[in-house]
Design an enzyme around this catalytic site. Structure first.
Site, PDB file in Angstrom:
ATOM      1  N   ALA A  84      40.491  43.370 -41.284  1.00  0.00           N
ATOM      2  CA  ALA A  84      40.031  42.023 -41.002  1.00  0.00           C
ATOM      3  C   ALA A  84      39.480  41.704 -39.616  1.00  0.00           C
ATOM      4  O   ALA A  84      38.475  40.925 -39.513  1.00  0.00           O
ATOM      5  CB  ALA A  84      41.216  40.811 -41.296  1.00  0.00           C
ATOM      6  N   ASP A  97      42.740  47.246 -19.257  1.00  0.00           N
ATOM      7  CA  ASP A  97      43.040  46.786 -20.621  1.00  0.00           C
ATOM      8  C   ASP A  97      42.010  45.665 -21.039  1.00  0.00           C
ATOM      9  O   ASP A  97      41.954  44.497 -20.534  1.00  0.00           O
ATOM     10  CB  ASP A  97      44.554  46.101 -20.682  1.00  0.00           C
ATOM     11  CG  ASP A  97      44.731  45.689 -21.921  1.00  0.00           C
ATOM     12  OD1 ASP A  97      43.845  45.650 -23.043  1.00  0.00           O
ATOM     13  OD2 ASP A  97      46.003  45.411 -22.467  1.00  0.00           O
ATOM     14  N   LYS A 117      38.168  44.310 -37.941  1.00  0.00           N
ATOM     15  CA  LYS A 117      36.712  44.854 -37.735  1.00  0.00           C
ATOM     16  C   LYS A 117      35.705  44.059 -38.394  1.00  0.00           C
ATOM     17  O   LYS A 117      34.566  44.242 -38.132  1.00  0.00           O
ATOM     18  CB  LYS A 117      36.803  46.234 -38.383  1.00  0.00           C
ATOM     19  CG  LYS A 117      37.705  47.137 -37.561  1.00  0.00           C
ATOM     20  CD  LYS A 117      37.048  47.399 -36.101  1.00  0.00           C
ATOM     21  CE  LYS A 117      37.466  48.678 -35.393  1.00  0.00           C
ATOM     22  NZ  LYS A 117      37.426  48.763 -34.012  1.00  0.00           N
ATOM     23  N   TYR A 137      43.925  45.271 -39.864  1.00  0.00           N
ATOM     24  CA  TYR A 137      43.134  46.148 -38.994  1.00  0.00           C
ATOM     25  C   TYR A 137      41.352  45.644 -39.510  1.00  0.00           C
ATOM     26  O   TYR A 137      40.310  45.423 -38.682  1.00  0.00           O
ATOM     27  CB  TYR A 137      43.404  47.528 -39.021  1.00  0.00           C
ATOM     28  CG  TYR A 137      42.202  48.449 -38.510  1.00  0.00           C
ATOM     29  CD1 TYR A 137      42.085  48.668 -37.009  1.00  0.00           C
ATOM     30  CD2 TYR A 137      41.366  49.242 -39.239  1.00  0.00           C
ATOM     31  CE1 TYR A 137      41.046  49.526 -36.771  1.00  0.00           C
ATOM     32  CE2 TYR A 137      40.465  49.996 -38.787  1.00  0.00           C
ATOM     33  CZ  TYR A 137      40.263  50.266 -37.734  1.00  0.00           C
ATOM     34  OH  TYR A 137      39.169  51.011 -37.100  1.00  0.00           O
TER      35      TYR A 137
HETATM   36  N1  LIG Z   1      39.125  57.628 -36.059  1.00  0.00           N
HETATM   37  C1  LIG Z   1      38.790  57.069 -37.160  1.00  0.00           C
HETATM   38  O1  LIG Z   1      38.805  57.717 -38.128  1.00  0.00           O
HETATM   39  C2  LIG Z   1      38.067  55.842 -37.104  1.00  0.00           C
HETATM   40  C3  LIG Z   1      37.219  55.154 -38.035  1.00  0.00           C
HETATM   41  C4  LIG Z   1      36.733  54.068 -38.118  1.00  0.00           C
HETATM   42  C5  LIG Z   1      36.927  53.278 -36.675  1.00  0.00           C
HETATM   43  N2  LIG Z   1      37.323  53.743 -35.537  1.00  0.00           N
HETATM   44  C6  LIG Z   1      37.382  53.075 -34.487  1.00  0.00           C
HETATM   45  O2  LIG Z   1      36.631  53.947 -33.363  1.00  0.00           O
HETATM   46  C7  LIG Z   1      37.171  53.313 -32.064  1.00  0.00           C
HETATM   47  C8  LIG Z   1      37.576  54.825 -31.225  1.00  0.00           C
HETATM   48  O3  LIG Z   1      38.946  55.034 -31.830  1.00  0.00           O
HETATM   49  P1  LIG Z   1      39.268  56.614 -31.853  1.00  0.00           P
HETATM   50  O4  LIG Z   1      39.349  57.009 -33.295  1.00  0.00           O
HETATM   51  O5  LIG Z   1      38.318  57.446 -30.883  1.00  0.00           O
HETATM   52  O6  LIG Z   1      40.682  56.308 -31.425  1.00  0.00           O
HETATM   53  P2  LIG Z   1      41.545  57.110 -30.282  1.00  0.00           P
HETATM   54  O7  LIG Z   1      41.209  58.505 -29.999  1.00  0.00           O
HETATM   55  O8  LIG Z   1      43.034  56.575 -30.256  1.00  0.00           O
HETATM   56  O9  LIG Z   1      40.665  56.302 -29.103  1.00  0.00           O
HETATM   57  C9  LIG Z   1      41.257  54.800 -28.566  1.00  0.00           C
HETATM   58  C10 LIG Z   1      40.689  54.611 -26.939  1.00  0.00           C
HETATM   59  O10 LIG Z   1      40.713  53.389 -26.880  1.00  0.00           O
HETATM   60  C11 LIG Z   1      41.523  53.013 -25.843  1.00  0.00           C
HETATM   61  N3  LIG Z   1      41.986  51.902 -25.881  1.00  0.00           N
HETATM   62  C12 LIG Z   1      42.804  51.387 -27.015  1.00  0.00           C
HETATM   63  N4  LIG Z   1      43.092  49.867 -26.596  1.00  0.00           N
HETATM   64  C13 LIG Z   1      42.455  49.745 -25.667  1.00  0.00           C
HETATM   65  C14 LIG Z   1      42.423  48.534 -24.925  1.00  0.00           C
HETATM   66  N5  LIG Z   1      43.076  47.357 -25.451  1.00  0.00           N
HETATM   67  N6  LIG Z   1      41.700  48.569 -23.697  1.00  0.00           N
HETATM   68  C15 LIG Z   1      41.263  49.664 -23.248  1.00  0.00           C
HETATM   69  N7  LIG Z   1      40.940  50.845 -23.833  1.00  0.00           N
HETATM   70  C16 LIG Z   1      41.731  50.879 -25.216  1.00  0.00           C
HETATM   71  C17 LIG Z   1      42.429  54.358 -25.757  1.00  0.00           C
HETATM   72  O11 LIG Z   1      42.977  54.486 -24.594  1.00  0.00           O
HETATM   73  P3  LIG Z   1      44.431  53.911 -24.146  1.00  0.00           P
HETATM   74  O12 LIG Z   1      45.445  53.920 -25.141  1.00  0.00           O
HETATM   75  O13 LIG Z   1      44.842  55.098 -23.016  1.00  0.00           O
HETATM   76  O14 LIG Z   1      44.015  52.680 -23.749  1.00  0.00           O
HETATM   77  C18 LIG Z   1      41.511  55.307 -26.050  1.00  0.00           C
HETATM   78  O15 LIG Z   1      40.642  55.860 -25.036  1.00  0.00           O
HETATM   79  C19 LIG Z   1      38.256  52.347 -32.322  1.00  0.00           C
HETATM   80  O16 LIG Z   1      37.756  50.973 -32.170  1.00  0.00           O
HETATM   81  C20 LIG Z   1      38.639  52.628 -33.724  1.00  0.00           C
HETATM   82  O17 LIG Z   1      38.969  51.222 -34.408  1.00  0.00           O
HETATM   83  C21 LIG Z   1      37.939  54.853 -35.739  1.00  0.00           C
END
Ligand SMILES: NC(=O)c1ccc[n+]([C@@H]2O[C@H](COP(=O)([O-])OP(=O)(O)OC[C@H]3O[C@@H](n4cnc5c(N)ncnc54)[C@H](OP(=O)(O)O)[C@@H]3O)[C@@H](O)[C@H]2O)c1
Length: 238
Positions: A144, A54, A146, A142
């Site tokens: 804020a 984590d 980022k 969220y």
């Molecule tokens: N998808 C979009 O549209 C979008 C847009 C803008 C920005 N983002 C950003 O992109 C990044 C990746 O997100 P994603 O869209 O790929 O979502 P996702 O598929 O939910 O992946 C998130 C990943 O982060 C891990 N995670 C979450 N909290 C954690 C923690 N405290 N410690 C370690 N691992 C953690 C999750 O695994 P576990 O839950 O098992 O820990 C998972 O591997 C994030 O920072 C998100 O804010 C996404």
């Protein structure tokens, strides 16, 4: 000599695609996540090292850092929408919990992980943190968090430049094929997100992974302290 790459949140969505891109280079890649099953499965599928960690927990971040001899690339991808339902809950306690969780998930994960590994970086290294279009407009707690990530990145860049390390944020727009919306994105909302792009399509995890890969490449050595927007034109900059 293969590069060593650490991808937090590397078990799903964007982080997993980033890990796959570096694994294709034959880099030594470490992926983290909080869920043992998905860590194990991703490590097996991609042929990388998996570590349950984590990133918002200082002790776990330290233990992870202790496993690394040196580090070339850190990608802070861990994050997401924390407690999406709580905005409707009344009371300051719920509000405080929602803000704390969003800040922990989207800011402190990157701050703590980077601090734990900062003495491990080799010259020519890179830190890339995944930000969001949500920082630029109504993003609530969220957005804020980022926005704070991007502000932190600017000071981190100045701190690590003497070590020969670049630090950038890749601010993603809507990216399909992730667990970000916890399955709760309506068809109507998705259409609206696509409609606001100039290219009329959602981002893919590969769109983001390729940009991250470039920022960690020799061609990007003079790019640091920046936020690079990857959103198909949904938000434009000057
Ligand atoms: N998808 C979009 O549209 C979008 C847009 C803008 C920005 N983002 C950003 O992109 C990044 C990746 O997100 P994603 O869209 O790929 O979502 P996702 O598929 O939910 O992946 C998130 C990943 O982060 C891990 N995670 C979450 N909290 C954690 C923690 N405290 N410690 C370690 N691992 C953690 C999750 O695994 P576990 O839950 O098992 O820990 C998972 O591997 C994030 O920072 C998100 O804010 C996404």
């Amino acid at each position: 000599m293969p590069r060593t790459v650490l991808v937090t949140g590397g078990t799903s969505g964007i982080g997993r695609a980033v890990a796959a891109a570096f694994a294709a280079d034959r880099a030594e890649v470490f992926v983290t996540g909080r869920t043992p099953d998905t860590v194990e499965r991703t490590a097996r599928d991609l042929g990388v090292h998996g570590v349950v960690c984590d990133a918002a927990d200082p002790r776990q971040a330290e233990a992870l850092a202790a496993r690394l001899d040196g580090l070339d690339v850190l990608v802070n991808a861990a994050g997401g929408l924390a407690r999406p339902g709580t905005e409707a809950e009344p009371g300051l306690d719920a509000l405080l919990a929602q803000w704390r969780e969003n800040l922990a998930q989207n800011l402190l994960t990157a701050v703590l992980t980077t601090a734990s590994v900062r003495d491990k970086f080799t010259a020519g290294g890179s830190v890339v943190s995944i930000g969001s279009i949500g920082a630029e407009r109504r993003g609530g707690a969220y957005g804020a968090a980022k926005a704070a990530l991007a502000a932190w990145n600017a000071s981190l860049s100045a701190e690590l430049a003497p070590q020969g390390v670049t630090c950038n944020v890749v601010a993603a727009g809507y990216v399909a094929g992730t667990n970000f919306f916890h399955g709760g994105l309506s068809a109507e909302r998705e259409r609206a997100l696509v409609e606001e792009t100039h290219v009329k399509r959602p981002g893919t995890v590969e769109d983001i992974a390729r940009t991250v890969h470039f920022l960690a490449s020799p061609g990007a050595r003079h790019i640091t302290g920046q936020t690079m927007h990857v959103n198909g034109g949904a938000f434009t900059t000057r």
